[in-house]
Design an enzyme around this catalytic site. Sequence first.
Site, PDB file in Angstrom:
ATOM      1  N   GLY A  32     -10.277  -1.744   4.675  1.00 31.69           N
ATOM      2  CA  GLY A  32      -9.305  -1.638   5.764  1.00 31.69           C
ATOM      3  C   GLY A  32      -9.139  -0.205   6.232  1.00 31.69           C
ATOM      4  N   THR A  64       0.852  -1.185   0.000  1.00 25.31           N
ATOM      5  CA  THR A  64       0.000   0.000   0.000  1.00 25.31           C
ATOM      6  C   THR A  64       0.885   1.231   0.000  1.00 25.31           C
ATOM      7  OG1 THR A  64      -1.760  -1.064   1.207  1.00 25.31           O
ATOM      8  CG2 THR A  64      -1.620   1.329   1.433  1.00 25.31           C
ATOM      9  N   GLY A  94      -0.148  -2.047   6.203  1.00 21.71           N
ATOM     10  CA  GLY A  94      -0.209  -3.244   7.031  1.00 21.71           C
ATOM     11  C   GLY A  94      -1.642  -3.663   7.301  1.00 21.71           C
TER      12      GLY A  94
HETATM   13  N1  ASP Z   1      -3.529  -1.373   4.935  1.00 25.49           N
HETATM   14  C1  ASP Z   1      -4.068  -2.114   3.827  1.00 25.49           C
HETATM   15  C2  ASP Z   1      -5.414  -2.678   4.215  1.00 25.49           C
HETATM   16  O1  ASP Z   1      -5.555  -3.158   5.327  1.00 25.49           O
HETATM   17  C3  ASP Z   1      -3.225  -3.256   3.368  1.00 25.49           C
HETATM   18  C4  ASP Z   1      -1.749  -3.052   3.250  1.00 25.49           C
HETATM   19  O2  ASP Z   1      -1.196  -2.044   3.642  1.00 25.49           O
HETATM   20  O3  ASP Z   1      -1.105  -3.951   2.727  1.00 25.49           O
HETATM   21  O4  ASP Z   1      -6.293  -2.704   3.396  1.00 25.49           O
END
Ligand code: ASP
Length: 331
Positions: free
Chosen positions: A221, A191, A243
């Site tokens: 998310g 992300t 994350g």
């Molecule tokens: N934060 C993102 C989510 O939870 C995913 C990621 O950062 O990989 O959708």
Amino acid sequence: MQRRNFLKNSSAAAAGLLSTPLIASCNDQTKKAVTKVEESFSKKPIAICTWNFENATAKAWEVLKNGGSSLDAVQQGAMIEEADINNQTVGIGGRPDRDGNVTLDACIMDKDGNCGAVLAMQNIASPVSVARKVMEDTPHVMLAGLGAEKFAYEKGFKKVNLLTEQSKKEWEEWKKTSEYKPVINIENHDTIGILAIDANGDISGACTTSGMGYKYAGRVGDSPIIGAGLFVDNEVGAATATGVGEEVVRTVGSFLIVELMRQGKTPQEACEEGVRRIMAKNKGRTDFQIGFIAVNKNGETGGYCIHPGFSYRTYSETGHVDNPADSFLKA
Ligand code: ASP
């Protein structure tokens, strides 16, 4: 041009300090204060993003260097990753949900606290650009699903197939077991959260993602949630996250980090406290990754994560660097 602005800003700030009634003469303390202001101005403009996205920060820097706004810088930086089909957690090429649909989340926030977001939007290649339209052309902050997609078409965005052959192949493979793992592999977050300060000293941020691979349809998310995946306060600084989004939402992570900076913490200290709060709520659980980055009004930056392996990229007049972040758990 940029350099001139920076010098102008520095001397204006220094002059402001010197004319403060509290500082009557050019004593040692004053000199120190002026030097400090000049040092802090030398850190700006700056672009900073989660992970080592060199092309995205380079794009943001190009905008800043040419006198562009931090808002344009973060949008254009984020768009680079959205368009990269090899990045399987942002934009085109993102991993689909369990039904095979790529659903995208993004948000953007400017110096005045204006913000816009799209959630679980399909078929549109640049969700961050739609989020900006939501911010600028509607009285709302968030549009979700079909409503967001319809709005995007009204604004002239084209329908695009976001599912690449590679992501489709991997999803078909996944379907054989359909093992739902809400815990994202700790090495597998791409992300992009991107923050910038422009020559005027104004801060903006953006965050864009396809979220968790093979998620439940409709799962959203932290990334498009203002305060969780991103927060900007032009008086203080900005923060963004990558994350496991559920955990970032539970602590309203980015807002927390900005408020900690307001209370006097450095960006680094604030990111560390943000991660500690998450770990305190997850006693004994270590099977997930989160990375926070932050920048304060002076252009100082910080980053911290749970597991080793997270880094953040900065781009300023002094050059561009990949900064490996310190971690709560050691290797
Ligand atoms: N934060 C993102 C989510 O939870 C995913 C990621 O950062 O990989 O959708």
